[in-house]
Design an enzyme around this catalytic site. Structure first.
Site, PDB file in Angstrom:
ATOM      1  N   ASP B 533       0.852  -1.185   0.000  1.00  0.00           N
ATOM      2  CA  ASP B 533       0.000   0.000   0.000  1.00  0.00           C
ATOM      3  C   ASP B 533       0.888   1.235   0.000  1.00  0.00           C
ATOM      4  O   ASP B 533       1.968   1.248   0.607  1.00  0.00           O
ATOM      5  CB  ASP B 533      -0.904  -0.005   1.244  1.00  0.00           C
ATOM      6  CG  ASP B 533      -1.822   1.201   1.272  1.00  0.00           C
ATOM      7  OD1 ASP B 533      -1.662   2.053   2.164  1.00  0.00           O
ATOM      8  OD2 ASP B 533      -2.675   1.319   0.381  1.00  0.00           O
ATOM      9  N   GLU B 535       1.134   5.421   0.722  1.00  0.00           N
ATOM     10  CA  GLU B 535       0.543   6.684   1.166  1.00  0.00           C
ATOM     11  C   GLU B 535       1.121   7.768   0.285  1.00  0.00           C
ATOM     12  O   GLU B 535       2.328   7.746  -0.026  1.00  0.00           O
ATOM     13  CB  GLU B 535       0.888   6.965   2.625  1.00  0.00           C
ATOM     14  CG  GLU B 535       0.322   5.957   3.618  1.00  0.00           C
ATOM     15  CD  GLU B 535      -1.190   5.917   3.640  1.00  0.00           C
ATOM     16  OE1 GLU B 535      -1.813   6.975   3.415  1.00  0.00           O
ATOM     17  OE2 GLU B 535      -1.756   4.837   3.844  1.00  0.00           O
ATOM     18  N   HIS B 674      -4.738   3.736   7.583  1.00  0.00           N
ATOM     19  CA  HIS B 674      -4.100   4.867   6.923  1.00  0.00           C
ATOM     20  C   HIS B 674      -2.625   4.984   7.217  1.00  0.00           C
ATOM     21  O   HIS B 674      -2.048   6.056   7.114  1.00  0.00           O
ATOM     22  CB  HIS B 674      -4.802   6.199   7.234  1.00  0.00           C
ATOM     23  CG  HIS B 674      -6.079   6.331   6.462  1.00  0.00           C
ATOM     24  ND1 HIS B 674      -6.116   6.258   5.083  1.00  0.00           N
ATOM     25  CD2 HIS B 674      -7.349   6.481   6.864  1.00  0.00           C
ATOM     26  CE1 HIS B 674      -7.369   6.374   4.669  1.00  0.00           C
ATOM     27  NE2 HIS B 674      -8.138   6.508   5.730  1.00  0.00           N
ATOM     28  N   ASP B 679      -2.382  -0.724   6.402  1.00  0.00           N
ATOM     29  CA  ASP B 679      -3.327  -1.009   5.325  1.00  0.00           C
ATOM     30  C   ASP B 679      -2.890  -2.222   4.523  1.00  0.00           C
ATOM     31  O   ASP B 679      -3.717  -3.027   4.101  1.00  0.00           O
ATOM     32  CB  ASP B 679      -3.434   0.206   4.390  1.00  0.00           C
ATOM     33  CG  ASP B 679      -4.281   1.315   5.001  1.00  0.00           C
ATOM     34  OD1 ASP B 679      -4.362   2.397   4.400  1.00  0.00           O
ATOM     35  OD2 ASP B 679      -4.852   1.077   6.085  1.00  0.00           O
TER      36      ASP B 679
END
Lengths: 129, 719
Positions: B533, B535, B674, B679
């Protein structure tokens, strides 16, 4: 004609007694302190026998031996390694270069004299025939 | 407005058709059945009361439509939802309960189903608790094993016959990757479950070792251990002992590698050797002077005073010299006396054969072996000695330009001479003497040791000679001592697994075939995945938004590996809008000094090597990665599965396929929402729960999963 012996060693403690010894046996002695000088002398004066230390500054004894042996003109020059390198492997390595004898330090004077005499008498006989 | 499915419009169409047929039917009936008076009456009636009749008809139609719609809502759609959710109860989420809106009958059905689910759940728990008891017992054993593994001073790696790592301890990881900060970990040396051992050690070395072992097993030799030496992390040298694992049928089923750090021992041993050698030589030299001088004095008592004085002084000087040498006393560190780098007895014939092969492989040079009439043995450390010979051959090759060499064995009295002969030009002494101080590197394979160190370790010598018998032929000779004392090697006994495999890590992988490029036809449950994942600074990769955090975990053989993770903050080289900081909590100050995307993406690429990428809304993440291809030179060519699409495949009637909803449906807890790693882990757990659901829909292979994903509705949305 007296035989010519070249002593190649950078240690005074060896050169002095051996030179004396050889002169007492009736040989002419020349001394070289390193490999380059030794080669100069060899090519200029063509000694009959070389007492060769291995651990020399600059070109080492192995090289000197190799160079001499590579030259067919010097086939009759006798070479005796006189060195502190005493491990068996080192002896094998030195002898493979074509030396006639290998004497390990510390040695007895008698040993050296005997070997030198032996090698030079051969030549003497050879040149006789 | 709620999305209406096809069925609804089909129903409308149907009712219209029905209505039409009824009208036609009425008309026909009027025409045929009613009396002519009534027939003429009817149009009049219609004309007079057209509007109310029309309104009536429309009302009837609307009533019909509403009726159909409520049936759909009350019965049909809830039934479909029930059908989908039943599959959830078994096996993903046994505590799921049905809460579906609909008619009373539907509610009844739900209640019954919930009861059934409750039964099922308690059954599962019951079985679960029995399994747990049994597990707890083996848990103790596991803990003991784990404790032993972690306390071992040596690193241990176990791998299956295909070279996949099944088990390793922390020490092995430290020895190979160092104890540095994870963010600076060098890519390419990842040690982890399911990864190939060839990524950790040179492939040639392992294969050679395996060949040796197979050989020894075939000959039923009792001592089946092989050794090699390999560089470790941070300039260390590792000794690797390789022991085969046999199953209860005595078949080769894996390898154990035991790693020890011998750098210290090697250093102190080298130091020791050198000190001892120079010590001995110095003593010899000084002592020679004394002896010669004193013998001269004794033999020539009549020598002149001056000479006598000189000789006496020589004796004195050299005595003092010896005294000094003894004072120096190379403090022999007692613990370094034993030889940690073992030499193994090897037939010269075998050694030459290996040399031939290696020369052909690495140097493309043909080596001819002179006929060996008798068996001769030497004691060598295979890999380093072979490397030394290879290195020398390479030097000969580059110096003289020869294309082939001859190997010859020359037996000397207490030694063997291994000669490498070539025809042509000699090599000058200063040239070959320089070789001795060079580190042994041949075609990128090498050791952090010089030729001289390896020769010394073997108690050997090396020299270059001209052949006296053959003209223009020269050779390098390795003098090796003949092993005259058979030192019994400290042997490790073969490990034999009991018939019921103890579950520590992943012994199922013993039987798993190696990963091959034909991934698409492989079963989903068997593949290895990297779930990741990102960010980012915002939602628009095309408009300058950048990656600020990457988190990834590995799924191997259906298990999410908690201790093999990738987590890295990235400096985006731009500002971070406050709105995004509020979501992911990453402030710009936290990213100062972090590596940039150029450094991090190659690491991610290596971490995810040969795996399938999984992400939630993967199109978004992959877009970011693709946009960086030019800049970083890193292309992610792995197949990609999107959990958002998979959720739509599995639950098409549901509309909420965001992370939280899916997690709730599947009973997955999200910790650290988050954050990239949090995640990623949640996505991974979700993915694992999808697998049995997918298999219920006959989606078993990667190919099928990719095809199904493509079909679903959300695939139309593009970034």
């Amino acid at each position: 004609m007296p035989k010519e012996i070249l002593i190649v060693d950078d240690e005074v403690s060896i050169v002095v007694p051996i030179q004396f010894l050889m002169e007492q046996q009736g040989y002419n002695v020349i001394v070289a302190k390193n490999g380059e000088d030794a080669l100069d002398i060899i090519f200029k004066y063509r000694p009959d026998l070389i007492l060769l230390d291995i651990m020399l500054p600059g070109i080492d004894g192995y090289e000197v031996c190799e160079i001499v042996r590579l030259n067919p003109e010097f086939r009759d020059v006798k070479i005796i390694f006189l060195t502190a390198k005493g491990r068996e492997v080192e002896i094998a390595k030195g002898m493979a270069l074509g030396a006639d004898a290998y004497i390990v330090k510390p040695f007895s004077n008698a040993e050296v004299v005997e070997k030198v005499k032996e090698l030079l008498s051969d030549t003497h006989e050879k040149t006789g025939t | 407005m709620k999305k209406r499915g096809h069925k609804f419009w089909q129903a409308i169409a149907l009712s219209f058709a029905a209505g039409l047929i009824i009208c036609v039917g009425i008309a026909v009936w009027i025409k045929t059945q009613l009396s002519p008076e009534a027939q003429t009456l009817l149009p009049g009636l219609l004309k007079d009361h057209f509007i109310p009749l029309f309104i009536l008809v429309v009302l009837l139609l609307l009533v019909g439509a509403w009726f159909l719609d409520s049936i759909l809502r009350q019965y049909i759609r809830p039934l479909r939802k029930i059908a989908e959710q039943i599959s959830l109860v078994n096996p993903a989420n046994p505590s799921h309960r049905f809460e579906i809106e609909g008619a009373a009958e539907i509610q009844q059905l739900c209640d019954q189903l919930n009861q059934g689910a409750a039964h099922y759940e308690s059954l599962i728990n019951n079985i679960g608790s029995r399994v747990n008891t049994a597990r707890a017992q083996s848990e103790d054993e596991k803990n003991i094993l784990a404790a032993i593994m972690s306390e071992l001073p040596e690193g241990v790696i176990v791998c299956n016959p295909d070279g996949q790592i099944l088990l390793y301890n922390n020490r092995a990881k430290l020895l190979l990757s160092g104890s540095g900060d994870d963010s600076r970990e060098k890519p390419g040396r990842f040690i982890g479950l399911g990864r190939p051992i060839f990524g950790v050690f040179d492939e040639n070395l392992i294969r050679h070792t395996i060949d040796q072992i197979t050989d020894k097993l075939a000959r039923d030799e009792p001592n089946v251990v092989s050794y090699f030496v390999s560089p470790g992390a941070e300039n260390t040298l590792l000794r690797v002992e390789v022991v085969p694992v046999l199953n209860h049928r005595r078949q080769y089923s894996g390898l154990i590698l035991i790693l020890s750090d011998i750098t210290r021992q090697l250093e102190s041993q080298n130091y020791l050797n050198l000190s001892l050698q120079s010590f001995t030589r110095a003593i010899r030299a000084s002592f020679a002077g004394i002896r010669s001088a004193i013998e001269t004095i004794l033999d020539y008592p009549d020598m002149d005073a001056g000479r006598l004085e000189t000789l006496k002084k020589i004796i004195h000087k050299e005595s003092l010299s010896i005294g000094n040498i003894l004072e120096r006393d190379p403090t022999l560190s007692s613990h370094a006396m034993f030889n940690q780098w073992p030499l193994v007895r090897v037939a010269v014939r075998d050694l030459f054969e290996m040399l031939q092969t290696r020369c052909l492989q690495s140097l493309n040079l043909h080596v001819h072996v002179e006929d060996l009439s008798t068996e001769h043995y030497v004691s060598v450390d295979h890999s380093s000695f072979l490397l030394a010979m290879l290195f020398v051959i390479q030097q000969i090759q580059t110096t003289t330009g020869v294309g082939e060499l001859t190997c010859r064995l020359t037996p000397l009295r207490r030694f063997v001479g291994l000669d490498l002969l070539w025809a042509g030009h000699p090599i000058k002494a200063d040239v070959w003497k320089a070789w001795e101080t060079l580190p042994l590197v041949v075609e990128k394979e090498g050791l952090a040791l010089t030729l001289r160190e390896v020769i010394d370790h073997h108690n050997a010598e090396i020299g270059v000679y001209a052949s006296r018998r053959l003209k223009d032929k020269f050779y390098v000779r390795f003098f090796l001592p003949v092993p005259y004392l058979m030192r019994p090697e400290k042997s490790r006994s073969i490990t034999i697994l009991p018939e019921s495999r103890p579950e520590f890590y992943d012994f199922d992988m013993f039987l798993q075939p190696a990963q091959h490029p034909e991934l698409e036809s492989r079963k989903l449950a068997e593949l290895t995945y990297t779930v990741f994942d990102l960010e980012t600074t915002g939602l628009n990769p095309n408009e300058g938004d950048e990656i600020i955090s990457i988190g990834a975990v590995r799924i191997v053989n259906g298990r999410l590996l908690q201790n093999e993770r990738f987590e890295q903050l990235v400096d985006p080289r731009r500002s971070i809008p406050w709105t995004s900081v509020k979501i992911h909590g990453i402030h710009p100050e936290m990213l100062q000094g972090r590596p940039t995307v150029d450094e991090v993406l190659p690491m991610l690429h290596d971490f995810a090597k040969d795996t399938i990428l999984v992400a939630h809304n993967a199109a978004f993440d992959m877009r970011f990665l693709q946009l960086k291809e030019q800049q970083t030179g890193v292309r992610f060519r792995n197949p990609v599965l999107d959990t958002l699409l998979l959720s739509a495949v599995v639950h098409p009637s549901h509309e909420d396929h965001n992370l939280e909803s899916i997690a709730k449906r599947l009973g997955v807890r999200i910790l650290a929402r988050h954050t990239a790693l949090g995640d990623a882990i949640a996505t991974g757990e979700m993915f694992l729960k999808f697998l049995p659901l997918l298999s219920q829909q006959q989606i078993l292979t990667l190919q099928e999963a990719l095809a199904a994903s493509r079909k679903t509705f959300y695939a139309r949305q593009k970034f």
